[in-house]
Every structure is written in C-alpha cells, then in structure tokens.
Enzyme design. Sequence first.
Site, PDB file in Angstrom:
ATOM      1  N   PHE A   1     -18.249  85.457  21.349  1.00 25.07           N
ATOM      2  CA  PHE A   1     -17.748  86.499  20.466  1.00 25.07           C
ATOM      3  C   PHE A   1     -16.616  85.911  19.619  1.00 25.07           C
ATOM      4  O   PHE A   1     -15.523  85.667  20.119  1.00 25.07           O
ATOM      5  CB  PHE A   1     -17.252  87.698  21.267  1.00 25.07           C
ATOM      6  CG  PHE A   1     -18.110  87.985  22.484  1.00 25.07           C
ATOM      7  CD1 PHE A   1     -19.486  88.089  22.362  1.00 25.07           C
ATOM      8  CD2 PHE A   1     -17.550  88.105  23.747  1.00 25.07           C
ATOM      9  CE1 PHE A   1     -20.291  88.333  23.465  1.00 25.07           C
ATOM     10  CE2 PHE A   1     -18.335  88.356  24.857  1.00 25.07           C
ATOM     11  CZ  PHE A   1     -19.705  88.466  24.720  1.00 25.07           C
TER      12      PHE A   1
ATOM     13  N   ASP B   1     -13.702  85.561  17.980  1.00 28.55           N
ATOM     14  CA  ASP B   1     -12.431  86.227  17.739  1.00 28.55           C
ATOM     15  C   ASP B   1     -11.356  85.178  17.503  1.00 28.55           C
ATOM     16  O   ASP B   1     -11.624  84.101  16.988  1.00 28.55           O
ATOM     17  CB  ASP B   1     -12.093  87.149  18.904  1.00 28.55           C
ATOM     18  CG  ASP B   1     -11.874  86.399  20.223  1.00 28.55           C
ATOM     19  OD1 ASP B   1     -12.087  85.180  20.245  1.00 28.55           O
ATOM     20  OD2 ASP B   1     -11.478  87.039  21.214  1.00 28.55           O
TER      21      ASP B   1
END
Length: 358
Positions: free
Chosen positions: A258, A260
């Site tokens: 993910f 980020d």
Amino acid sequence: MVKTSVVRVNPEGIKHAADYISQKIVAEQYTPRTWRTQPLHICPPEPYSPSDPLTRQCLNWIFIISALNFSFWSERDGTPERYGVEWRKGWGVEERVVHTGYWSLVAAVNRALEENIPITEPAFYSSESLCPDSLIAYVFRAATQCSEPIPLFQERIAIIREVGSILCNDFSGSYLGLLESFHNQNFGQGTALDLARMVTNTFPSFRDEQWFNGRKVLFWKRAQILVAETWAAFYPENSACSHPIFPNGPAISTLTMFADYRVPQILHHLRILEYPDSLVHKLQAGTYLTPGCREEISLRAASIVAVERLRNEIIRLRGELQQESDEAGRGDAINAGQHYEEVSSVLIDFYLWDLAKK
C-alpha cells in the site's frame, strides 16, 4: 554513474533485507492472524456468520477506517502538541494513552462507539441531520494537550458523506451488502483484486490514480487496504480452510503493498530504496511534495516494485532452504504455517509497517 531524479531500488539491499524479514516473520509467527492481536482492532466472531450483528459491525468498522486511512503526517511528530486521541490502550483495558498517527483514527472511532455514537453506520454518517459536521468534529477531537487538529478534516467529511451515501443507495447500507453484491457479480469466484477493482469503480474517493508521462498509474492504496484488512480480519484459524469472503481463494498475491509514506521510510532505512540527491535536499529542507509530482509518484512506484522484489527474493530463499532440508532428510525447515503462497506483498507490507512504527 549517471545521476537520476527518480527513486531507485537497491538489489543488494533487497538481498540483505529479504533474509532478515523472512527469518523475523517465521520467528515471530507473523501471519494474517496477527491482525487479530492488535489491541485496538474489532475482531469478528468465529466461525464466520453473515447474520451475526457483530460480523456486520466489524465489516462496517473496517470500511470506515479504510476509507479515512490517509495523511497522518505531522511536523510536530514526537511532541505532545501533535494530533492525538486519548482512549483506552486496548479494548477491555482501563489504562488510557494518547494514540497518534493511524492509531489516532482507530482510537477516535472506537471512542465514539463506546460513547454510543454509531459512527461506523453508513446510514448515520452519510446524513448531515443525524451526523452534522460538528458531531464529526467531536468524534475526532484531539487530546487536551494537543494543539493540532486531525489533518485534512474537511476532506475526511467529504469522503464520509460520499461513501456512506453510495453504501445506502446501492448496497443496503452496509459493507456486508457490498460484499454480497460482489459475490453475486462474480458468482462466488471473486478474488482480492476483483474486490479492489469493484471498490475503485464504485467509490470515486478510493480511485487513487495519477497520470504520468501520458500513462495512467494505478496505486489504489486505500482500496487495497480495505481488501487486505477484510482478508486478514476473517482469515481462518486453520489456513487450510477456505476463506469465508473469498471461498474460491483470495489470490492475495495479486495485490501490491500500500503505497503510503510510512513503508517507504522503513524501506529507505533498510537501504532498499535509494533517494536521488534532489529528493534528499527537499526532505531535509522540509519541502512539501505536491500530490502527483514526479518525486511522489517515484517514491510510491519504487516502493511497490521494492516489495514485489522482496517477496520474490523471500520465496527464492525459502525454496533454497526447503531444498537443503529435503536433501538432508529433515522436512521441517519451513514452518508449516508459512507456505510460499502466504508470502504476499500484503503480509510484507503489514510487517514493514509494524516495524516502522516500532
């Protein structure tokens, strides 16, 4: 050596980190079930029962947390002034602490539920009359000593209204309703990637995409987080059993990490990511990277590539270990709960994020 303006993946860093991470995951028995050990998580009942109200509550909790899981960065990191939420150290624990970062979001939602504010119910949070902006501000109120509010508050309100309205209008007012529609559309054969695709097609705020050099780049950070959290929360105690949300198999390896800002930090710390001088200067100067700029896209894309290569290297190392074990007549070199198919980028991301927080 030719200078570059993009983030690079260091092959040597991959080799060293893969061995370390693989050993730690096995030694710590870090599996998808580790999700259930987080003290602030709401865990679903077992065995899986879609008619159980707690199942619906857990799914709605996962959905709203995932929808709002972005941007907890603070220049006041490490100081009492940073945005934080005071709540229990965990469910059923009397001791109270100030939670920061991602955990401030979780603590705020949990605190609201404890105060009988149904903040996880789409029919409630989509309604400006039942749940006015002032009540949302109260839900996300900071601890007394904090001088900083929750970042991007207005953006979060807009997302709350959007996703809540869509769930109520199209999916019987719950994430469970969306999952039922997912199963119907895919005849019970849908994978993790199929669900992530459905989420991005359904909710504009989950459509984490950028155009770069004439090409559309799909990151889908929060959509993949939503799917991964669902996968982990309902992961069966016996990994040989079928997953209740993905009965035909989740194919979890089709998801990436993910992208980020926390995981790139630990990837850089482990010398897996190498930053160009221009980016180092901007970071040291505290320069903001605008959304969609070359540096941000490079950081996010390189992080995805790095974790995919980490996964491949871990699988290769475990294959060698298993072969050596077989040749030596042992058979137990690989922990029974750590099969190759479980070495997913999702699990590596979970582990790296926890490591970065530590």
